[in-house]
Scaffold this active site. Structure first.
Site, PDB file in Angstrom:
ATOM      1  N   CYS A  59      64.954 -11.850  55.899  1.00  0.00           N
ATOM      2  CA  CYS A  59      63.832 -12.656  55.404  1.00  0.00           C
ATOM      3  C   CYS A  59      63.702 -13.907  56.276  1.00  0.00           C
ATOM      4  O   CYS A  59      64.683 -14.427  56.794  1.00  0.00           O
ATOM      5  CB  CYS A  59      64.053 -13.055  53.951  1.00  0.00           C
ATOM      6  N   ASP A  61      63.123 -16.746  55.288  1.00  0.00           N
ATOM      7  CA  ASP A  61      63.632 -17.895  54.525  1.00  0.00           C
ATOM      8  C   ASP A  61      64.649 -18.692  55.350  1.00  0.00           C
ATOM      9  O   ASP A  61      65.616 -18.131  55.876  1.00  0.00           O
ATOM     10  CB  ASP A  61      64.294 -17.384  53.235  1.00  0.00           C
ATOM     11  N   ARG A  63      66.959 -20.494  54.609  1.00  0.00           N
ATOM     12  CA  ARG A  63      68.332 -20.588  54.080  1.00  0.00           C
ATOM     13  C   ARG A  63      69.179 -19.365  54.410  1.00  0.00           C
ATOM     14  O   ARG A  63      70.330 -19.291  53.982  1.00  0.00           O
ATOM     15  CB  ARG A  63      68.280 -20.796  52.558  1.00  0.00           C
ATOM     16  N   HIS A 115      67.644 -11.318  50.013  1.00  0.00           N
ATOM     17  CA  HIS A 115      68.431 -12.371  49.348  1.00  0.00           C
ATOM     18  C   HIS A 115      67.898 -12.630  47.946  1.00  0.00           C
ATOM     19  O   HIS A 115      66.689 -12.560  47.718  1.00  0.00           O
ATOM     20  CB  HIS A 115      68.420 -13.665  50.179  1.00  0.00           C
ATOM     21  N   CYS A 118      64.445 -14.746  46.361  1.00  0.00           N
ATOM     22  CA  CYS A 118      63.442 -14.631  47.431  1.00  0.00           C
ATOM     23  C   CYS A 118      62.039 -14.965  46.906  1.00  0.00           C
ATOM     24  O   CYS A 118      61.540 -14.332  45.975  1.00  0.00           O
ATOM     25  CB  CYS A 118      63.457 -13.212  48.009  1.00  0.00           C
TER      26      CYS A 118
HETATM   27 ZN   LIG Z   1      63.025 -14.406  51.070  1.00  0.00          ZN
END
Ligand SMILES: [Zn+2]
Length: 228
Positions: A59, A61, A63, A115, A118
């Protein structure tokens, strides 16, 4: 700190922005210096060739950085990231990465890593109109929900239901990899790569394996190609 020529007036206007991105460049210099200090040949070696064993589809993302959470170094993982770690069969970007990693880099493992928590997965379960492009993308996740509606609707607690959807989405994306001729050809001719579905926990930093397809796994005959 030296200021680039012509950038001075811009810096006055956008002082805060400049500071934040200048910090990245500064940190980069410090990092490069540290690497060379520890291993003078580090960049010479990496500049020659990359032979990663893994393709990571994760992803976007911020993090979930692939190298950091797996303790790997530059050169070890070939990375593709998009919203909610999707394997969409019309996504030329993803397919080009997959083709290059499997056919040319000859990776041994392809990892789809989702994750918990999400935002893309959660957004797909709402009725919000996110407008054109995001609606198109999130539709693929809605399809995953529909495929597993019975199980998911049976989970009353919302966080638990979202967590399960994250896991099922990873599983479906791994299955989508196996539907490509790129993977099927590599399975047939070179008995690799193995496909892995993992989910990363934002709350504890732990990666949980949730699904696996070893090279050569039998798939629904509808999706398998002749004469590879
Ligand atoms: Zn995500």
């Amino acid at each position: 700190m030296p200021v680039m020529e012509g950038a001075e007036s811009f810096q006055i206007q956008k002082k805060d922005t400049m500071k934040s991105y200048e910090k990245l460049l500064l940190e980069n210099k410090a990092w490069a210096g540290e690497k060379v200090h520890d291993d003078p040949d580090y960049f010479n070696r990496l500049a020659q060739v990359q032979t990663p064993e893994f393709l990571w589809i994760g992803c976007s993302d911020s993090r979930v950085p692939a190298n950091e959470i797996t303790g790997t170094q530059p050169g070890e993982i070939f990375v593709h990231r998009n919203v909610a770690n999707m394997v969409v069969n019309t996504d030329v970007n993803l397919l080009a990465v997959l083709d290059y990693a499997v056919v040319h880099l000859k990776v041994k493992h392809v990892i789809v890593c989702g994750h918990y928590g999400c935002g893309g997965i959660k957004a797909a379960t709402t009725n919000t109109d996110f407008k054109l492009v995001l609606n198109m993308w999130l539709r693929n996740i809605k399809d995953v929900y529909r495929l597993h509606r019975e199980e998911l609707d049976g989970i009353k607690e919302e966080e638990a239901r979202m967590n399960r959807l994250v896991e099922l989405n990873v599983k479906e994306q791994v299955a989508n990899l196996a539907k490509t001729s790129i993977i099927q050809r590599a399975w047939k001719n070179e008995n690799r790569p193995d496909l892995h579905g993992w989910v990363y926990g934002l709350k504890d930093g732990i990666i949980k394996p949730v699904f696996e397809m070893k090279a050569g796994t039998k798939i629904d005959s509808l999706y398998s190609y002749d004469g590879l």
